[in-house]
Every structure is written in C-alpha cells, then in structure tokens.
Design a protein around this motif. Structure first.
Motif, PDB file in Angstrom:
ATOM      1  N   LEU A  44       0.826  -1.214   0.000  1.00  0.00           N
ATOM      2  CA  LEU A  44       0.000   0.000   0.000  1.00  0.00           C
ATOM      3  C   LEU A  44       0.861   1.264   0.000  1.00  0.00           C
ATOM      4  CD1 LEU A  44      -2.820  -1.014   2.494  1.00  0.00           C
ATOM      5  CD2 LEU A  44      -3.039  -0.633   0.020  1.00  0.00           C
ATOM      6  N   GLN A  45       1.994   1.220   0.729  1.00  0.00           N
ATOM      7  CA  GLN A  45       2.902   2.370   0.718  1.00  0.00           C
ATOM      8  C   GLN A  45       3.411   2.639  -0.690  1.00  0.00           C
ATOM      9  OE1 GLN A  45       6.184   2.238   3.483  1.00  0.00           O
ATOM     10  NE2 GLN A  45       4.914   1.239   5.027  1.00  0.00           N
ATOM     11  N   LEU A  46       3.781   1.561  -1.396  1.00  0.00           N
ATOM     12  CA  LEU A  46       4.300   1.716  -2.755  1.00  0.00           C
ATOM     13  C   LEU A  46       3.244   2.338  -3.669  1.00  0.00           C
ATOM     14  CD1 LEU A  46       6.489   1.304  -4.893  1.00  0.00           C
ATOM     15  CD2 LEU A  46       5.626  -1.039  -5.189  1.00  0.00           C
ATOM     16  N   LEU A  47       2.025   1.840  -3.587  1.00  0.00           N
ATOM     17  CA  LEU A  47       0.962   2.391  -4.429  1.00  0.00           C
ATOM     18  C   LEU A  47       0.666   3.843  -4.063  1.00  0.00           C
ATOM     19  CD1 LEU A  47      -1.398  -0.704  -4.474  1.00  0.00           C
ATOM     20  CD2 LEU A  47       0.220   0.027  -6.243  1.00  0.00           C
ATOM     21  N   SER A  48       0.657   4.141  -2.773  1.00  0.00           N
ATOM     22  CA  SER A  48       0.445   5.522  -2.339  1.00  0.00           C
ATOM     23  C   SER A  48       1.574   6.429  -2.833  1.00  0.00           C
ATOM     24  CB  SER A  48       0.353   5.581  -0.811  1.00  0.00           C
ATOM     25  OG  SER A  48       0.182   6.907  -0.375  1.00  0.00           O
ATOM     26  N   HIS A  49       2.805   5.903  -2.777  1.00  0.00           N
ATOM     27  CA  HIS A  49       3.962   6.682  -3.236  1.00  0.00           C
ATOM     28  C   HIS A  49       3.869   6.984  -4.735  1.00  0.00           C
ATOM     29  CE1 HIS A  49       7.992   8.153  -3.724  1.00  0.00           C
ATOM     30  NE2 HIS A  49       8.323   7.134  -4.489  1.00  0.00           N
ATOM     31  N   ILE A  50       3.388   6.027  -5.503  1.00  0.00           N
ATOM     32  CA  ILE A  50       3.228   6.247  -6.948  1.00  0.00           C
ATOM     33  C   ILE A  50       2.208   7.361  -7.195  1.00  0.00           C
ATOM     34  CG2 ILE A  50       2.356   5.206  -9.088  1.00  0.00           C
ATOM     35  CD1 ILE A  50       3.624   2.541  -8.057  1.00  0.00           C
TER      36      ILE A  50
END
Length: 108
Positions: A44-50
């Motif tokens: 979820l962090q990765l998707l939020s970062h994108i």
C-alpha cells in the motif's frame, strides 16, 4: 527487505524493485503487487507513493496499469476496534484473539 532499517528504506527498495522490472521491459500488466501483514502495508505504501510521491524517493514510471494488488490481512493500524474485525470475524485470517496471542508470544 531490511526490517532493521528505518523508514523509508523499505519503500525505496520496493520502488527500486518495481522500477527494475519496468526497466527490463516487463509490462505493468504482468506485474501484481502484494503482501501479507506488514508486507501488505508496504504494498500500500508503494501504491500511495506512486500516486502521491514522497520527496527524495524515485517514483516508478508506469506506462499503464498494474495487473493487480493482493493484500492479505495488511497491517495498516495498531488497534482492533474496527468494524471489519466484527463483520469479518468468521472469515478473517487474523482475528483479534490471534493478534493478541501473537503479541504475547512474539513481544512478551
């Protein structure tokens, strides 16, 4: 991943891993991001970062949508007073009782 490194080391690694796959010609349509527990949180962090980039961390350039996301009991909160614990009590993998037991066993 580096469990002993402080945030955002894990996010940097996840971002670099996705960037590497894309740089090798892998279509985002052939990439699924996922994780279990804290790994679900990292996904979820990765998707939020994108979607909402953090400064000083490279953002993977997606030329199209990812194949999907799989989150298994993502660890996104420290409490157990959420409606989903009640509504999913008979089907959820991680029940409040199990989480309390794990907390006692892992970090007494």
């Amino acid at each position: 991943m580096t469990p002993d490194a402080p945030f955002p080391a894990q996010l940097r690694q996840a971002s670099a891993a996705l960037t590497y796959l894309l740089s090798q010609g892998t279509s985002p349509a052939n990439i699924a991001v996922g994780g279990d527990s804290a790994g679900g949180n990292l996904a979820l962090q990765l998707l939020s970062h994108i979607m909402h980039p953090l400064p000083d961390i490279d953002v993977p350039k997606l030329p199209g949508p990812l194949a999907g996301v799989l989150l298994v009991s993502p660890w996104v909160a420290f409490g157990e007073n959420y409606p989903s614990f009640t509504s999913n009590a008979k089907t959820d993998i991680a029940t409040p009782d199990m989480l309390r037991w794990l907390a006692r066993v892992i970090a007494p």
